[in-house]
Scaffold this motif. Structure first.
Motif, PDB file in Angstrom:
ATOM      1  N   LEU A 234     -51.401  37.315 -28.403  1.00 16.28           N
ATOM      2  CA  LEU A 234     -51.155  38.620 -29.711  1.00 16.28           C
ATOM      3  C   LEU A 234     -50.552  39.547 -28.816  1.00 16.28           C
ATOM      4  CD1 LEU A 234     -54.168  37.649 -31.755  1.00 16.28           C
ATOM      5  CD2 LEU A 234     -51.810  36.291 -31.671  1.00 16.28           C
ATOM      6  N   GLN A 238     -50.157  41.821 -33.373  1.00 10.86           N
ATOM      7  CA  GLN A 238     -50.422  40.914 -34.768  1.00 10.86           C
ATOM      8  C   GLN A 238     -51.439  40.820 -34.388  1.00 10.86           C
ATOM      9  OE1 GLN A 238     -48.152  38.063 -31.662  1.00 10.86           O
ATOM     10  NE2 GLN A 238     -47.504  37.132 -32.549  1.00 10.86           N
ATOM     11  N   GLN A 241     -53.230  42.810 -38.195  1.00 17.77           N
ATOM     12  CA  GLN A 241     -52.537  41.740 -38.980  1.00 17.77           C
ATOM     13  C   GLN A 241     -53.741  40.924 -38.769  1.00 17.77           C
ATOM     14  OE1 GLN A 241     -50.188  42.419 -41.293  1.00 17.77           O
ATOM     15  NE2 GLN A 241     -49.914  40.795 -42.131  1.00 17.77           N
ATOM     16  N   PHE A 341     -50.594  36.150 -40.460  1.00 14.85           N
ATOM     17  CA  PHE A 341     -50.017  36.774 -39.633  1.00 14.85           C
ATOM     18  C   PHE A 341     -48.595  37.208 -40.682  1.00 14.85           C
ATOM     19  CE2 PHE A 341     -51.379  33.891 -36.654  1.00 14.85           C
ATOM     20  CZ  PHE A 341     -51.669  35.388 -35.339  1.00 14.85           C
TER      21      PHE A 341
END
Length: 342
Positions: A234, A238, A241, A341
């Motif tokens: 990630l 990300q 998020q 996401f």
């Protein structure tokens, strides 16, 4: 009447050859002092006790309407130990590590009217509402993400979901098998390595379920799934998020939650995961903010170990594995976990 146990491990030697290829199996010659875990597998709101304490110092709860005895924590641990010793015959098996919580104090009849300060030790009784234990098998080891994992079998029991004010009825247990990450004693379990609602009326039935779990657990598949997490990353964006959506998830309407993969971690645990992402010595992000899913998984299991009650520990352990695997699928285009996401 307790039924006679008839289910036995099937083809133990054959299973060992299939599940534990020689190139993956490590037989250690280290002493027990060197391989005993240095930190508990669950820390929150519980304390460590010995098997002797459960046997010699604790009373056993009964069903009050018929005075029928329950299967005690001691009997549960001993039964599991016997099954593990039988199934993994020839392996090194450590004594059970036991964690208990929610102490229940009592008195003998003769001391009912005594002031608390005057009670003598033999006039007091003690039992524990909740108990969790883990039996480590350090001669069966694997390596994932540069971390040494050792096989473990254990169980969880809580009397709080048992109606002891009735006549004798089925009793409920949870059993699991999986791996300890030796670097932090995080517990790694998969769906086929847990039985979350075992209902039995006797020790014989309980042992049957334990053997069933040990026979059905696919060790190689579990290791393969965990190793697949090493190569997936990630970005920092990300991860941020994911954290933001995880906080939002807790407050979604029920009808929306049913369309999204379950996340059992609360806001406090999400905060712990965020802090560990930056600070954890073993599983923090890279200098560029990226983190692979193996490290992410250990951030979840670490938060679970530090802050879950005994009775919810195993469910969250399984959920951590399922959730991170869902993130893995989302990175590969599966929309089922993509909400985190969006």
């Amino acid at each position: 009447m307790e039924m006679e146990l008839t289910l036995k491990p099937v083809n133990i030697t054959h299973n060992a050859e299939i599940l534990l290829p020689q190139e993956n199996k490590v037989i250690t010659s280290r002493s027990l002092d060197e391989i005993i875990v240095k930190s508990p597998f669950i820390e929150s709101n519980c304390e460590s006790v010995s098997i002797d304490h459960l046997r010699d110092e604790c009373v056993t709860p009964v069903f009050t309407k018929c005075n029928s005895v329950t299967i005690s924590h001691y009997d549960f641990i001993q039964a599991t130990t016997e099954c593990v010793s039988d199934f993994y015959r020839g392996e090194t098996i450590l004594p059970a590590e036991i964690r208990v919580s929610h102490k229940v104090l009592g008195r003998v009849q003769e001391a009912l009217k005594k002031p608390k300060a005057e009670l003598l030790p033999h006039e007091q009784t003690i039992s524990w509402e909740r108990a969790a234990f883990a039996i480590e098998i350090p001669s069966i080891t694997m390596e994932v993400g540069g971390n040494l994992l050792t096989l473990v079998v254990g169980g969880v029991r809580s009397f709080h979901n048992q109606n002891l004010y009735s006549k004798k009825t089925v009793e409920r247990f949870k059993v699991f098998t999986g791996f300890f990450n030796k670097i932090c004693t995080n517990c790694c379990v998969s769906t086929d390595g847990v039985l979350l609602d075992v209902r039995v009326v006797s020790l014989g039935e309980l042992k049957s379920h334990i053997y069933q779990l040990l026979n059905s657990y696919d060790m190689n598949s579990h290791i393969k799934q965990m190793r697949s997490l090493e190569s997936q990353y990630l970005t920092q964006n990300q991860f941020c998020q994911l954290i933001g959506r995880s906080r939002l998830y807790q407050h979604l309407p029920k009808e929306i939650k049913t369309t999204i993969p379950e996340l059992m971690f609360n806001d406090g645990q999400i905060t712990a995961i965020t802090k560990a992402y930056l600070e954890d010595e073993n599983f923090r992000s890279n200098s560029n903010g990226e983190i692979n899913l193996w490290k992410l998984f250990n951030l979840y299991t670490g938060a679970n170990k530090q802050s879950s009650y005994v009775d919810s520990f195993l469910e969250r352990s399984e959920n951590a594995f399922n959730f991170v695997n869902g993130i893995s699928k989302a990175l590969n285009g599966d929309n089922s976990s993509h909400w985190f996401f969006e």
